[in-house]
Design an enzyme around this catalytic site. Structure first.
Site, PDB file in Angstrom:
ATOM      1  N   PRO A  31       0.844  -1.201   0.000  1.00 22.63           N
ATOM      2  CG  PRO A  31       0.054  -0.987   2.204  1.00 22.63           C
ATOM      3  CD  PRO A  31       0.838  -1.896   1.302  1.00 22.63           C
ATOM      4  CD  GLN A  90      -2.051  -0.005   5.345  1.00 20.16           C
ATOM      5  OE1 GLN A  90      -1.926   1.129   4.889  1.00 20.16           O
ATOM      6  NE2 GLN A  90      -1.015  -0.711   5.744  1.00 20.16           N
ATOM      7  CB  CYS A 121       1.573   5.371   8.814  1.00 23.12           C
ATOM      8  SG  CYS A 121       1.726   6.954   7.992  1.00 23.12           S
ATOM      9  CE  LYS A 161       3.629  -2.127   4.510  1.00 24.77           C
ATOM     10  NZ  LYS A 161       3.985  -0.747   4.785  1.00 24.77           N
ATOM     11  CG  ASP A 225      15.798  -0.874   1.604  1.00 23.95           C
ATOM     12  OD1 ASP A 225      14.962   0.052   1.513  1.00 23.95           O
ATOM     13  OD2 ASP A 225      16.644  -0.930   2.508  1.00 23.95           O
TER      14      ASP A 225
END
Ligand SMILES: Cc1cc2nc3c(=O)[nH]c(=O)nc-3n(C[C@H](O)[C@H](O)[C@H](O)COP(=O)(O)O)c2cc1C
Length: 343
Positions: A31, A90, A121, A161, A225
Site C-alpha cells: 500500500p 488497508q 505509518c 503491517k 528495499d
C-alpha cells in the site's frame, strides 16, 4: 540489508497462505498513499507477478463519516468494489470499535480479500492521532485492536503491517508480532526500519528474520528495499520469509513483480518493456488518471507517476523539470513525446 544473488531460486518457493486465500506468487504490492490507486493497480495487474495487491490506506474514521452521509465512499476506494481479486484494503485508526466496524463493511459490502491494519505509518499527522507507528509502543493495545477486527471480519482474513518499532531505543516488533499472532491475524508484514528512520539507511532484514523465529505459525511478509528480482530471491533464501512486499521500486518499474515471479520459479527474468512500450504505458496511465480526476487535477497527479517512470533514464532531470509544470493533456503529451521515443 538484502544483497543481490542468487539470480533465480534454487528451489521453488511455496505459495503464501493468508487464511483461506492462496497468494501465489508470494509477492505483494505494498500500500502506498497517494500512489496505489485503481489506475496504478490496473497496471500492476497487466504486467502480472503480484500475488496480492493493496489499496492506499484509508482512514477508518473518515470512512464511517463519509458513508454515513451523502458524500459516498472515500475517494481512495475508487475501483475497489469491481476490480479483480485478490485485493487487500488497508485502514488506519486507533479505535477498536471504529476499525472493527469498517473492517466488517469492507469484508461484507466490498467483498475485499484481506483487511489490513496499518501500524507502521511514521507520518506526523497519523502519529499525532495516536495511530500508525505510534501504536507500536503499545503491543497489548495492538493485540486488542487486531482481535476485535478479526472477529468483525471473519471469515475474511485480517493482517497487520508494522515497522520494527518507534525508534532504535524502542524496538518492539517482537512483542507486537506475538500480540498480532495471538489475536488471530492471518499474516504480518514487517518493514525493516523503525518509524524515526522514515526511509533513512537500509531495512534490517536480520531483524525481520529474527521475528520469524518468534512466531508460531503466522506467515511473515518481509518488506524494505527490494528493488530487483535477485533481492526478492535472496529475501526468501536467506531470511526465510513466507512472502515479500514491494513498494517504491514498483512505482518506477511496475513490471518488477513479473521479473521477481519468474526468478522465484527458477526461470530467466523476462526483459523489461522497451522505451516505446514504457511511453505507451505512461500515456495509458495518464488517460485513466485524467478520466477519473479531470484534466487539471489529473495532470497534477500524473506528474508524480511520470517522474517515477522517468527515473534513471537519459534526460530524466529535464523531463522532471518540464513535466512538473504541465496542467493540460496536450502539454503532458508534448513533454512525453520529447523525452520518450515513439514505437
Ligand atoms: C509514497 C509512499 C506512501 C506510502 N504509503 C503507505 C501506506 O498507505 N500504508 C503503508 O502501510 N505503508 C505505506 N508506505 C510504506 C510502504 O508500503 C513500504 O512499507 C515502504 O516503502 C518500504 O518498502 P520499499 O522499500 O519497497 O519502498 C508508503 C511508502 C511510500 C514511499
Amino acid at each position: 540489508m538484502v544483497t543481490n544473488r542468487p539470480r533465480t531460486a534454487s528451489a521453488p518457493v511455496k505459495a503464501l497462505r493468508i487464511g483461506a486465500l492462496v497468494v501465489d506468487p508470494p509477492i505483494l504490492q505494498a500500500p502506498m498513499a497517494g500512489f496505489t490507486n485503481f489506475a496504478f493497480r490496473r497496471i500492476v495487474r497487466e504486467f502480472g507477478g503480484a500475488g496480492l495487491l493493496a489499496t492506499e490506506m484509508i482512514s477508518a474514521e473518515g470512512f464511517v463519516r463519509m458513508t454515513g452521509g451523502v458524500k459516498g465512499a472515500p475517494a481512495r476506494l475508487w475501483g475497489v468494489k469491481d476490480e479483480p481479486r485478490p485485493l487487500a484494503v488497508q485502514m488506519w485508526d486507533n479505535d477498536e470499535a471504529t476499525l472493527a466496524e469498517v473492517g466488517r463493511r469492507l469484508a461484507g459490502e466490498y467483498g475485499v480479500s484481506v483487511v489490513d491494519i496499518n501500524f507502521g505509518c511514521p507520518v506526523k499527522r497519523i502519529c499525532d492521532a495516536h495511530s500508525g507507528s505510534y501504536l507500536l509502543s503499545e503491543p497489548a493495545r495492538v493485540g486488542r485492536i487486531v482481535e476485535r477486527v478479526v472477529q468483525a471480519c471473519a471469515p475474511t482474513p485480517v493482517t497487520a503491517k508494522i515497522r520494527l518499532g518507534c525508534s532504535h531505543k524502542n524496538v518492539t516488533a517482537f512483542e507486537v508480532a506475538r500480540a498480532v499472532e495471538a489475536a488471530g491475524a492471518a499474516a504480518l508484514t514487517v518493514h525493516g526500519r523503525v518509524a524515526e528512520d522514515y526511509f533513512k539507511g537500509s531495512a534490517d532484514w536480520d531483524r525481520i528474520a529474527a521475528i520469524k523465529t518468534k512466531l508460531d505459525k503466522m506467515p511473515l511478509i518481509g518488506n524494505g528495499d527490494l528493488d530487483s528480482a535477485e533481492k526478492v530471491v535472496a529475501a526468501f533464501e536467506r531470511y526465510g520469509v513466507d512472502g515479500v512486499m514491494i513498494a517504491r521500486a514498483a512505482l518506477t518499474r511496475p513490471w518488477l513483480f513479473r521479473e521477481a515471479a519468474a526468478a522465484l520459479r527458477g526461470e530467466p527474468v523476462p526483459p523489461a518493456p522497451d522505451l516505446a512500450e514504457q511511453r505507451a504505458l505512461m500515456l495509458r496511465h495518464h488517460e485513466q488518471i485524467v478520466e477519473r480526476f479531470g484534466e487539471q487535477r489529473g495532470n497534477v497527479l500524473m506528474r508524480r507517476y511520470a517522474c517515477n517512470y522517468a527515473q534513471g533514464k537519459r534526460g530524466a532531470v529535464a523531463f522532471r523539470r518540464y513535466i512538473n509544470r504541465v496542467v493540460t493533456n496536450d502539454e503532458f503529451r508534448r513533454v512525453v513525446d520529447e523525452y520518450f521515443p515513439r514505437a
